[in-house]
Design a protein around this motif. Structure first.
Motif, PDB file in Angstrom:
ATOM      1  N   LYS A   1     -42.941  30.982 -10.653  1.00  0.00           N
ATOM      2  CA  LYS A   1     -41.626  30.641 -11.189  1.00  0.00           C
ATOM      3  C   LYS A   1     -41.174  29.386 -10.453  1.00  0.00           C
ATOM      4  O   LYS A   1     -40.364  29.422  -9.513  1.00  0.00           O
ATOM      5  N   ALA A   2     -41.705  28.257 -10.882  1.00  0.00           N
ATOM      6  CA  ALA A   2     -41.546  27.001 -10.150  1.00  0.00           C
ATOM      7  C   ALA A   2     -40.243  26.305 -10.534  1.00  0.00           C
ATOM      8  O   ALA A   2     -40.238  25.167 -11.029  1.00  0.00           O
ATOM      9  N   ASP A   3     -39.116  26.964 -10.277  1.00  0.00           N
ATOM     10  CA  ASP A   3     -37.844  26.408 -10.717  1.00  0.00           C
ATOM     11  C   ASP A   3     -37.296  25.331  -9.784  1.00  0.00           C
ATOM     12  O   ASP A   3     -36.199  24.810 -10.007  1.00  0.00           O
ATOM     13  N   GLN A   4     -38.057  24.982  -8.742  1.00  0.00           N
ATOM     14  CA  GLN A   4     -37.736  23.816  -7.928  1.00  0.00           C
ATOM     15  C   GLN A   4     -38.605  22.622  -8.331  1.00  0.00           C
ATOM     16  O   GLN A   4     -38.579  21.582  -7.673  1.00  0.00           O
ATOM     17  N   ARG A   5     -39.342  22.785  -9.434  1.00  0.00           N
ATOM     18  CA  ARG A   5     -40.243  21.732  -9.907  1.00  0.00           C
ATOM     19  C   ARG A   5     -40.062  21.562 -11.419  1.00  0.00           C
ATOM     20  O   ARG A   5     -41.015  21.590 -12.188  1.00  0.00           O
ATOM     21  N   LEU A   6     -38.823  21.365 -11.805  1.00  0.00           N
ATOM     22  CA  LEU A   6     -38.487  21.269 -13.226  1.00  0.00           C
ATOM     23  C   LEU A   6     -38.734  19.855 -13.746  1.00  0.00           C
ATOM     24  O   LEU A   6     -38.575  18.866 -13.032  1.00  0.00           O
ATOM     25  N   VAL A   7     -39.105  19.790 -15.018  1.00  0.00           N
ATOM     26  CA  VAL A   7     -39.231  18.507 -15.719  1.00  0.00           C
ATOM     27  C   VAL A   7     -38.383  18.591 -16.975  1.00  0.00           C
ATOM     28  O   VAL A   7     -38.394  19.601 -17.682  1.00  0.00           O
ATOM     29  N   ARG A   8     -37.646  17.529 -17.248  1.00  0.00           N
ATOM     30  CA  ARG A   8     -36.791  17.470 -18.428  1.00  0.00           C
ATOM     31  C   ARG A   8     -37.206  16.276 -19.281  1.00  0.00           C
ATOM     32  O   ARG A   8     -37.465  15.189 -18.743  1.00  0.00           O
ATOM     33  N   ALA A   9     -37.259  16.481 -20.579  1.00  0.00           N
ATOM     34  CA  ALA A   9     -37.619  15.400 -21.502  1.00  0.00           C
ATOM     35  C   ALA A   9     -36.635  15.389 -22.656  1.00  0.00           C
ATOM     36  O   ALA A   9     -36.170  16.439 -23.103  1.00  0.00           O
ATOM     37  N   ARG A  10     -36.319  14.189 -23.134  1.00  0.00           N
ATOM     38  CA  ARG A  10     -35.455  14.058 -24.310  1.00  0.00           C
ATOM     39  C   ARG A  10     -35.949  12.908 -25.178  1.00  0.00           C
ATOM     40  O   ARG A  10     -36.608  11.982 -24.695  1.00  0.00           O
ATOM     41  N   ALA A  11     -35.619  12.980 -26.457  1.00  0.00           N
ATOM     42  CA  ALA A  11     -35.994  11.929 -27.391  1.00  0.00           C
ATOM     43  C   ALA A  11     -35.102  12.023 -28.615  1.00  0.00           C
ATOM     44  O   ALA A  11     -34.525  13.080 -28.904  1.00  0.00           O
ATOM     45  N   VAL A  12     -34.984  10.914 -29.323  1.00  0.00           N
ATOM     46  CA  VAL A  12     -34.280  10.878 -30.604  1.00  0.00           C
ATOM     47  C   VAL A  12     -35.309  10.606 -31.688  1.00  0.00           C
ATOM     48  O   VAL A  12     -36.071   9.635 -31.613  1.00  0.00           O
ATOM     49  N   PHE A  13     -35.332  11.464 -32.696  1.00  0.00           N
ATOM     50  CA  PHE A  13     -36.298  11.361 -33.789  1.00  0.00           C
ATOM     51  C   PHE A  13     -35.591  10.834 -35.038  1.00  0.00           C
ATOM     52  O   PHE A  13     -34.540  11.343 -35.428  1.00  0.00           O
ATOM     53  N   ASP A  14     -36.168   9.830 -35.640  1.00  0.00           N
ATOM     54  CA  ASP A  14     -35.568   9.147 -36.777  1.00  0.00           C
ATOM     55  C   ASP A  14     -35.422  10.079 -37.985  1.00  0.00           C
ATOM     56  O   ASP A  14     -36.386  10.683 -38.435  1.00  0.00           O
ATOM     57  N   ALA A  15     -34.190  10.171 -38.506  1.00  0.00           N
ATOM     58  CA  ALA A  15     -33.921  11.083 -39.622  1.00  0.00           C
ATOM     59  C   ALA A  15     -34.721  10.712 -40.858  1.00  0.00           C
ATOM     60  O   ALA A  15     -35.216  11.586 -41.575  1.00  0.00           O
ATOM     61  N   GLY A  16     -34.865   9.408 -41.109  1.00  0.00           N
ATOM     62  CA  GLY A  16     -35.622   8.987 -42.284  1.00  0.00           C
ATOM     63  C   GLY A  16     -37.078   9.397 -42.213  1.00  0.00           C
ATOM     64  O   GLY A  16     -37.665   9.851 -43.210  1.00  0.00           O
ATOM     65  N   LEU A  17     -37.676   9.263 -41.024  1.00  0.00           N
ATOM     66  CA  LEU A  17     -39.074   9.660 -40.864  1.00  0.00           C
ATOM     67  C   LEU A  17     -39.231  11.173 -40.911  1.00  0.00           C
ATOM     68  O   LEU A  17     -40.274  11.686 -41.336  1.00  0.00           O
ATOM     69  N   LEU A  18     -38.212  11.887 -40.482  1.00  0.00           N
ATOM     70  CA  LEU A  18     -38.267  13.351 -40.528  1.00  0.00           C
ATOM     71  C   LEU A  18     -38.189  13.890 -41.947  1.00  0.00           C
ATOM     72  O   LEU A  18     -38.703  14.978 -42.234  1.00  0.00           O
ATOM     73  N   GLY A  19     -37.541  13.141 -42.836  1.00  0.00           N
ATOM     74  CA  GLY A  19     -37.405  13.609 -44.215  1.00  0.00           C
ATOM     75  C   GLY A  19     -35.979  13.612 -44.729  1.00  0.00           C
ATOM     76  O   GLY A  19     -35.709  14.095 -45.827  1.00  0.00           O
ATOM     77  N   GLY A  20     -35.026  13.100 -43.919  1.00  0.00           N
ATOM     78  CA  GLY A  20     -33.659  12.974 -44.379  1.00  0.00           C
ATOM     79  C   GLY A  20     -32.694  13.916 -43.690  1.00  0.00           C
ATOM     80  O   GLY A  20     -33.081  14.761 -42.877  1.00  0.00           O
TER      81      GLY A  20
END
Length: 423
Positions: free
Chosen positions: A216-235
């Motif tokens: 339970k490595a909760d002192q070794r967390l990694v966070r990731a974020r991104a924005v995905f284009d609505a048009g490429l997703l399908g609207g």
């Protein structure tokens, strides 16, 4: 040389051609990727040094996910998996995030926790304080076990003590927090825990029992974020439906289990390709998903003010670049070279980005067209091979069973017979 992860047309090349293109893009000599050919990869003699009673090796396909930009740097990402659609889905999701700058990540560092369990303590609350009073002594004793780690800037960072009621009485549990730098850290923290146990037991007035790291490595967390284009997703409708699908996984543990499996499809594939411990990563991820008392989704999806889709992910990632199979397995070494990472933190950031991309791709498929359409189309080649097709036959049998809407072994067998009879 800077890697360009945008390799269009890679799926249309042969495996040999793909290796050459990947090597060129990553600035590597193609000979360095020769171990990706099964004939030159992990042999039985090497396997015999990795595990006990080795009798052979099992092959897992290694593919390259493209289009990944993580913290401003492009990466070609090796993924080891037997499941169709995983590599393609991650690559496609990463493409949808490129226009917004790709993936942005952060970490809490490289700290692992070792636990020392102490039983038969008459005065556990007072024992806890005695241990905390000896914090400096215990940290110094831990550091003395690994002077190399300390010289590299790592070592024991903190010590905490818990009074833990159990059905078998009250235990004291010492947590030793260790910065393990570029290692996964299991060997380092286990050695320190073993060394501390006698003194811990003496101070607590009890008997030490288990001395082992926590996954339970909760002192070794990694966070990731991104924005995905609505048009490429399908609207806009697809964006809204992915948000609804994510909310379902947040609220319902039955859905969350499958939702998180989608994340781990990407995470585990990179972890395996780089020779890291897949079981430790998966155990840590699931424990983190249940940290609030009920099992929930590790990721979150939201609509941005501009109507695009924002995705975020947080999970523990105890991966390393030194020691274990990462150094002993020739294919893992090749995977690290392709990735171009130089620290465990960099590797963890890429792994988290792949997990988020894979999760987004699965949620989009579910919300937009149903998971089976794309997955089974890619699975058709596996079905064709299982029916006995080889060479060019695989592609033709797969094409026909997809066109028939019958992606089943019995139909593939019939199509193969028809194909061979017509020659």
């Amino acid at each position: 040389m800077t890697t360009n992860s945008r390799l269009s047309g890679l799926r249309d090349a042969t495996p040999d051609e793909r290796r050459k293109r990947v090597a060129e893009s990553a600035g590597l000599d193609p000979a360095q990727l020769g171990v990706l050919d099964p004939a030159a990869g992990l042999g039985v003699e090497q396997a015999d040094h990795l595990i006990e009673n080795a009798v052979g090796v099992i092959g897992i396909p290694v593919g390259i996910a493209t289009n990944f930009t993580v913290d401003g740097t492009d990466h070609l990402v090796p993924m080891a998996t037997e499941e169709p659609s995983v590599v393609a889905a991650a690559s496609n999701a990463a493409r949808m995030a490129r226009g917004s700058g790709g993936f942005t990540t952060s970490t809490t560092g490289d700290v692992m926790i070792a636990q020392v369990q102490v039983v038969d303590v008459a005065d556990p609350e007072a024992g806890r304080l005695r241990l905390l009073e000896a914090r400096a002594e215990l940290l110094a004793l831990a550091d003395a076990q690994d002077p190399l780690l300390v010289s590299l800037g790592g070592g024991a960072r903190d010590l905490s003590v818990r009074v833990l009621p159990t059905r078998a009485g009250t235990h004291l549990v010492v947590h030793l927090h260790v910065d393990v730098r570029d290692a996964m850290g299991a060997n380092a923290v286990n050695t320190m825990a073993e060394a501390l146990a006698p003194r811990v037991a003496e101070l607590a007035g009890g008997r030490s029992l288990l001395r082992i790291l926590s996954n339970k490595a909760d002192q070794r967390l990694v966070r990731a974020r991104a924005v995905f284009d609505a048009g490429l997703l399908g609207g806009p409708r697809v964006v809204d439906d992915i948000v609804l699908a994510g909310a379902f996984a947040e609220a319902d543990p039955y859905r969350a289990a499958t939702h998180n499996k989608g994340i781990l499809n990407g995470v585990t594939a990179v972890v395996l390709a780089t020779g890291n411990d897949t079981r430790a990563i998966e155990a840590g991820a699931h424990s983190h998903a249940a940290r609030g008392g009920s099992y929930t989704a590790l990721s979150r999806f939201e609509r941005t003010p501009d109507g695009d889709l924002a995705g975020t992910l947080e999970l523990p990632l105890a991966v390393g670049l030194v020691g274990g199979a990462t150094r002993a397995h020739p294919v893992a070494q090749a995977a690290i070279r392709i990735l171009g990472v130089t620290t465990a933190g960099e590797l963890a950031r890429v792994v988290a980005a792949v997990g988020l991309a894979q999760n987004l791709a699965a949620c989009r498929a579910l919300a937009a067209e149903g998971i089976q359409r794309g997955h089974m189309t890619l699975h058709a080649r596996t079905i064709a091979a299982s029916a006995g097709a080889d060479g060019d036959e695989i592609g033709e049998v797969a094409r026909r069973i997809v066109a028939d809407g019958a992606i089943r072994i019995e139909r593939a067998t019939e199509v193969l017979a028809e194909l061979r009879a017509g020659r």
